[in-house]
Design a protein around this motif. Structure first.
Motif, PDB file in Angstrom:
ATOM      1  N   VAL A 165      -3.166   0.787  -3.826  1.00 42.14           N
ATOM      2  CA  VAL A 165      -2.856  -0.568  -3.359  1.00 42.14           C
ATOM      3  C   VAL A 165      -2.384  -1.354  -4.578  1.00 42.14           C
ATOM      4  O   VAL A 165      -3.052  -1.346  -5.617  1.00 42.14           O
ATOM      5  CB  VAL A 165      -4.092  -1.237  -2.738  1.00 42.14           C
ATOM      6  CG1 VAL A 165      -3.807  -2.695  -2.422  1.00 42.14           C
ATOM      7  CG2 VAL A 165      -4.508  -0.483  -1.484  1.00 42.14           C
ATOM      8  N   ILE A 166      -1.212  -1.958  -4.476  1.00 44.40           N
ATOM      9  CA  ILE A 166      -0.769  -2.784  -5.591  1.00 44.40           C
ATOM     10  C   ILE A 166      -0.575  -4.226  -5.140  1.00 44.40           C
ATOM     11  O   ILE A 166      -0.305  -4.493  -3.968  1.00 44.40           O
ATOM     12  CB  ILE A 166       0.478  -2.238  -6.320  1.00 44.40           C
ATOM     13  CG1 ILE A 166       1.693  -2.161  -5.417  1.00 44.40           C
ATOM     14  CG2 ILE A 166       0.199  -0.883  -6.919  1.00 44.40           C
ATOM     15  CD1 ILE A 166       2.920  -1.626  -6.150  1.00 44.40           C
ATOM     16  N   ASP A 167      -0.774  -5.103  -6.081  1.00 40.12           N
ATOM     17  CA  ASP A 167      -0.775  -6.541  -5.829  1.00 40.12           C
ATOM     18  C   ASP A 167       0.324  -7.154  -6.690  1.00 40.12           C
ATOM     19  O   ASP A 167       0.370  -6.937  -7.887  1.00 40.12           O
ATOM     20  CB  ASP A 167      -2.157  -7.068  -6.245  1.00 40.12           C
ATOM     21  CG  ASP A 167      -2.235  -8.575  -6.242  1.00 40.12           C
ATOM     22  OD1 ASP A 167      -1.878  -9.171  -5.211  1.00 40.12           O
ATOM     23  OD2 ASP A 167      -2.664  -9.152  -7.261  1.00 40.12           O
ATOM     24  N   LEU A 168       1.210  -7.909  -6.043  1.00 43.37           N
ATOM     25  CA  LEU A 168       2.275  -8.600  -6.776  1.00 43.37           C
ATOM     26  C   LEU A 168       1.942 -10.088  -6.818  1.00 43.37           C
ATOM     27  O   LEU A 168       1.715 -10.692  -5.761  1.00 43.37           O
ATOM     28  CB  LEU A 168       3.617  -8.413  -6.062  1.00 43.37           C
ATOM     29  CG  LEU A 168       4.050  -6.972  -5.770  1.00 43.37           C
ATOM     30  CD1 LEU A 168       5.349  -6.973  -4.973  1.00 43.37           C
ATOM     31  CD2 LEU A 168       4.206  -6.196  -7.068  1.00 43.37           C
ATOM     32  N   ARG A 169       1.921 -10.659  -7.992  1.00 44.17           N
ATOM     33  CA  ARG A 169       1.771 -12.113  -8.110  1.00 44.17           C
ATOM     34  C   ARG A 169       3.149 -12.682  -8.463  1.00 44.17           C
ATOM     35  O   ARG A 169       3.885 -12.086  -9.246  1.00 44.17           O
ATOM     36  CB  ARG A 169       0.769 -12.480  -9.200  1.00 44.17           C
ATOM     37  CG  ARG A 169      -0.621 -11.944  -8.960  1.00 44.17           C
ATOM     38  CD  ARG A 169      -1.388 -12.770  -7.946  1.00 44.17           C
ATOM     39  NE  ARG A 169      -2.607 -12.062  -7.555  1.00 44.17           N
ATOM     40  CZ  ARG A 169      -3.594 -12.608  -6.874  1.00 44.17           C
ATOM     41  NH1 ARG A 169      -3.514 -13.868  -6.458  1.00 44.17           N
ATOM     42  NH2 ARG A 169      -4.657 -11.893  -6.557  1.00 44.17           N
ATOM     43  N   LEU A 170       3.458 -13.815  -7.871  1.00 46.94           N
ATOM     44  CA  LEU A 170       4.801 -14.366  -7.992  1.00 46.94           C
ATOM     45  C   LEU A 170       4.765 -15.746  -8.621  1.00 46.94           C
ATOM     46  O   LEU A 170       3.805 -16.492  -8.440  1.00 46.94           O
ATOM     47  CB  LEU A 170       5.416 -14.497  -6.590  1.00 46.94           C
ATOM     48  CG  LEU A 170       5.164 -13.323  -5.644  1.00 46.94           C
ATOM     49  CD1 LEU A 170       5.578 -13.701  -4.240  1.00 46.94           C
ATOM     50  CD2 LEU A 170       5.902 -12.104  -6.114  1.00 46.94           C
ATOM     51  N   VAL A 171       5.814 -16.084  -9.338  1.00 49.01           N
ATOM     52  CA  VAL A 171       5.916 -17.444  -9.875  1.00 49.01           C
ATOM     53  C   VAL A 171       7.071 -18.158  -9.171  1.00 49.01           C
ATOM     54  O   VAL A 171       7.803 -17.562  -8.371  1.00 49.01           O
ATOM     55  CB  VAL A 171       6.095 -17.436 -11.414  1.00 49.01           C
ATOM     56  CG1 VAL A 171       4.893 -16.771 -12.070  1.00 49.01           C
ATOM     57  CG2 VAL A 171       7.384 -16.737 -11.804  1.00 49.01           C
ATOM     58  N   LEU A 172       7.201 -19.441  -9.494  1.00 47.56           N
ATOM     59  CA  LEU A 172       8.201 -20.268  -8.816  1.00 47.56           C
ATOM     60  C   LEU A 172       9.588 -19.628  -8.955  1.00 47.56           C
ATOM     61  O   LEU A 172      10.012 -19.293 -10.056  1.00 47.56           O
ATOM     62  CB  LEU A 172       8.195 -21.678  -9.415  1.00 47.56           C
ATOM     63  CG  LEU A 172       8.555 -22.814  -8.458  1.00 47.56           C
ATOM     64  CD1 LEU A 172       7.572 -22.869  -7.291  1.00 47.56           C
ATOM     65  CD2 LEU A 172       8.562 -24.152  -9.185  1.00 47.56           C
ATOM     66  N   GLY A 173      10.267 -19.490  -7.838  1.00 45.51           N
ATOM     67  CA  GLY A 173      11.591 -18.877  -7.835  1.00 45.51           C
ATOM     68  C   GLY A 173      11.581 -17.512  -7.167  1.00 45.51           C
ATOM     69  O   GLY A 173      12.545 -17.108  -6.528  1.00 45.51           O
TER      70      GLY A 173
ATOM     71  N   GLU B  27       0.864  -1.189   0.000  1.00 52.85           N
ATOM     72  CA  GLU B  27       0.000   0.000   0.000  1.00 52.85           C
ATOM     73  C   GLU B  27       0.891   1.227   0.000  1.00 52.85           C
ATOM     74  O   GLU B  27       1.752   1.369   0.876  1.00 52.85           O
ATOM     75  CB  GLU B  27      -0.919   0.005   1.222  1.00 52.85           C
ATOM     76  CG  GLU B  27      -1.945   1.129   1.145  1.00 52.85           C
ATOM     77  CD  GLU B  27      -2.810   1.230   2.384  1.00 52.85           C
ATOM     78  OE1 GLU B  27      -3.950   0.772   2.342  1.00 52.85           O
ATOM     79  OE2 GLU B  27      -2.316   1.763   3.402  1.00 52.85           O
ATOM     80  N   LEU B  28       0.701   2.093  -0.965  1.00 52.21           N
ATOM     81  CA  LEU B  28       1.551   3.274  -1.132  1.00 52.21           C
ATOM     82  C   LEU B  28       0.748   4.541  -0.851  1.00 52.21           C
ATOM     83  O   LEU B  28      -0.337   4.711  -1.405  1.00 52.21           O
ATOM     84  CB  LEU B  28       2.069   3.356  -2.566  1.00 52.21           C
ATOM     85  CG  LEU B  28       2.562   2.057  -3.222  1.00 52.21           C
ATOM     86  CD1 LEU B  28       3.022   2.338  -4.655  1.00 52.21           C
ATOM     87  CD2 LEU B  28       3.688   1.456  -2.413  1.00 52.21           C
TER      88      LEU B  28
END
Lengths: 511, 511
Positions: A367-375, A247-248
């Protein structure tokens, strides 16, 4: 292993199409012959408000699930609590099958996303479920809950968590119920685990899993959450993306200013934040945060192969959503969800519409949302974004600024609240025997070749199961893809609810 | 003319300092000896909600002003209506002085900006005026309205329009009242004109002025609106900036999407709008819209000279507002308000805070405010911004999009609502005899040299007076500069209210 799994799937489908259909037909018949009561029971369940932070309502949900389990003859029903008070409990139950060598444990979550009731369509309220003849934005009109066992599979039930994820909880419980009522004996041990704070970041899930490590042992977790493939085909996902939030809040003048007397002299926080967010992606939708795409572990050969076989829905979805372009030109939806992402969930500064006034606001928040992948590591990913913010000339604090903090640097001032309960992505190999059995079982429920997704776009804290239980997990979602989950007008299409029950029942019958 | 006006001002101040002080002292005494009743009367006035679109409340305000006029013996009191129904009327009254050769007409407006009550400080409500010992953000605490004629000039009265601009209406009416009660005969004809839709863009003001062209003739309009100089010195402004608004709404998917399943594939409207707004200004705060600074008519020699003599308040204001930088590095506040400006009033997309959810919103909206200087045409200025938007790859429409409009172009889609009631800037020459008389009169009320501003940063539709009445206008503001006008926690400092009454009275005594 190249092609093996997909080839096997074809052969198995051919060989077994008839074998399970008698049992499946019984299950289907049972559900349809009891559809009125079934829907009523589901409506009662989704009428209970279920925001994870609303501890009173959350416990009402948990008790409600316990009573649904008791009613179905599920044993060892109990709440699994975290140490801290007020934490949403997980609800557990089990059915031990004498002689069974395999234990499956079914997961769904009963808490839901926050609601802004004002944004829901006229006539809808998040916790007053209403049935419509089809999607409201496609012209659906209200219809009463049926008093007889007749319904149209295209009908949709609107309510928060109608699909995400009380549909999952209910499909699992009803699958077991239908099995028993149809005189079919389960072939394996079945455990049930329903989480109560998934939408709030599963902050205590690890603790609960660790505490009940023995009780929760299994050969495979079946995660029932999320939508089926946009093509309408059933799908199984072998991984999920990780998730972390930020949240910024950018600060400017301590008091709102008249835009005429001070405009373009005093800094405007909405403009500052707009520039900051704009700096995070280039014109091709690529995240410009340094190192954002580093750390990514590439797909295996099986996974790449499966991905190639995922039906393309890009044109269908663009048409459905009335989009004439995508954020990353040239990247398909399948490719996009196999990359880490950065999304703006919300942006607010000053007022718009009837409340708009000619002022320079004092702050702007996104509000920003980060989605992550393997690693990816979720905290490292958050820090990359924070480093980017610093590189844009910001002084970063984690609290509302003091008067002195506002001026003691010659930098722009931003509060960054890094969500404390993010988690990493997870992927289970497609090549494990028990996993193959589940794939085959789901395939028996449908003439269409099911979609095998190396990863889902959405997130579940599956790495916790690996970490605390050394468990394997796969996701078998059931909701319609256009269910508006996480937003206003969430709904479930009845066809998906009923087929979801069948899917869960088929998995309970693996040998 | 170089130096003439300023030199004159010095000489006049010296010569006349004593001459008017007896009369002024009487006025001051009268107000102070009746301060309790005066404040109560003002509080009653600002308790009436006054949003221009709330036609019932607006008429209550108009009738209330009529009764205040009657009470003061002002003649020919009447409402000046536009042709259309429901338009806020202007309130007129006059005092004809036998033998007077000069007619002054005093302007203020009685409508106020919209309020978002939720944003006001705890304990405050926009239309329940409350008195505090000083500014709330400086530690002021609540105090009752005084029952005796004792008050602290630093006290502040909080309410919508406490300063903008019911303070103006009240100061003018009370000035005349004090004059009469102190036994001082006005030296000129005095007319009163109180507008009721200034904050809504003065959409019908031109029509009303045209309709009552004869009634409204005068030698000079005295516009009482806006704040005194930030240095605390009284000021006179000879012009105002023009104003025009634009509301921008960027559209993406027709339904909100799960940020995990679709993030970075489906376009995000908040990011698109952020990028669009970011493109409108460079790193030095300069508007990058093509031709934005064209058309500007430079200041005359007198005006440039006056501008040089405006006390610099940049450092004071930066300290007061806790700013460590300004939007256009190197440009002073005085310089900034003599340029056309572009300000973001508000930005909204999705949700933040407790309502935030992991979704891609369907649209993002921003309201921007354009201030104009002499030479700018308000519609041309709006069109420059619209052309800029088009140059950024947008297809511009002026209504909510149809399904087809969303996809029939390969461009991004934006709705632009160009405010229909903008207006141009206006400037009156400083070198007109009647203007000089007013300058001298205001100067008699204060030992500090008054500030002469070629233009105010704020806006009033003064060009309409020029257009429909061939009238001359100058602005004599009275409110404290830190009054939060247009925003939450609007307030008037009592010192400014009482000194404002004296200023208006001094002008009524010019010869």
């Amino acid at each position: 292993m190249k092609y093996t799994l997909l080839a096997m799937l074809g052969i198995y489908t051919f060989m077994n199409a008839g074998a399970q259909s008698v049992q499946l037909q019984k299950i289907k018949n049972h559900n349809h012959q009891n559809s009125s009561a079934l829907l009523k029971e589901f409506v009662d369940f989704i009428s209970i408000p279920n925001l994870a932070s609303d501890s009173t309502s959350i416990r009402r949900n948990a008790f409600h699930i316990m009573s649904l389990m008791n009613k179905r003859g599920i044993g060892n029903v109990q709440l699994l609590n975290a140490t801290a008070k007020g934490v949403p409990p997980s609800v557990y139950g089990e059915v031990i099958t004498p002689g069974a060598k395999t234990t499956l444990i079914f997961y769904a979550h009963y808490d839901g996303q926050p609601v802004n009731a004002a944004q829901w369509a006229e006539g809808l309220e998040p916790f007053t479920p209403k049935l419509y003849t089809s999607a409201i934005d496609k012209g659906g009109s209200p219809v009463s809950l049926p008093e007889t066992n007749a319904y149209d599979p295209e009908w949709r039930l609107y309510a928060r968590s109608a699909s995400d994820d009380k549909a999952g909880v209910f499909a699992i419980l009803q699958a077991y119920s239908a099995l028993v009522k149809s005189g079919i004996k389960p072939t394996c041990n079945i455990k049930f685990f329903f989480e109560g704070e998934e939408e709030a970041g599963s902050q205590h899930l690890g603790e609960i899993l660790e505490k009940h490590n023995q009780l929760l042992q299994s050969d495979l977790w079946i995660m029932c959450d999320g939508p089926v493939h946009q093509s309408g085909k059933k799908q199984i996902a072998f991984g999920v993306r990780g998730d972390a939030g930020l949240e910024l809040t950018v600060y400017a003048s301590t008091r709102p200013l008249h835009s005429g007397h001070y405009g373009n002299w005093a800094p405007n926080p909405a403009l500052l934040l707009a520039k900051l967010l704009a700096s995070m992606k280039d014109e091709n939708g690529r995240v410009t945060v340094q190192g954002f795409y580093d750390d990514v572990i590439p797909l295996t050969i099986s996974e790449s192969e499966a991905l190639k076989n995922v039906p393309s829905v890009d044109e269908q979805m663009k048409k459905e959503l009335r989009l004439n372009s995508v954020e990353m030109p040239g990247k398909s939806l399948s490719e996009a969800i196999n990359l880490p992402s950065l999304n703006i969930n919300g942006f607010q500064s000053g007022n718009v519409g009837k409340l708009a006034s000619n002022q320079i606001p004092t702050y702007a928040t996104a509000v920003i949302d980060l989605r992550l992948v393997l690693g990816n590591d979720w905290q490292r990913q958050q820090n990359k974004v924070i480093d980017h913010i610093k590189s844009q000339g910001y002084f970063v604090i984690d609290h509302d600024p003091t008067d002195n903090e506002r001026i003691e640097h010659d930098k722009k001032l931003i509060k960054v609240i890094a969500g404390k309960f993010g988690y990493n992505a997870q992927r289970t190999s497609m090549d494990i025997p028990i996993v193959n059995k589940v794939i085959m079982a789901v395939q028996t429920t449908t003439p269409d070749k099911i979609v095998l997704q190396p990863t889902m776009g959405g997130s579940l804290p599956l790495y916790l199961f690996e970490k605390h239980l050394k468990a394997k997990t796969i996701s078998v979602p059931i909701a319609n893809h256009d269910n508006n989950q996480h937003a206003e007008n969430e709904n479930i299409r009845l066809k998906n609810l009923f087929e979801g029950i069948e899917t869960m029942a088929a998995i309970m019958m693996i040998k």
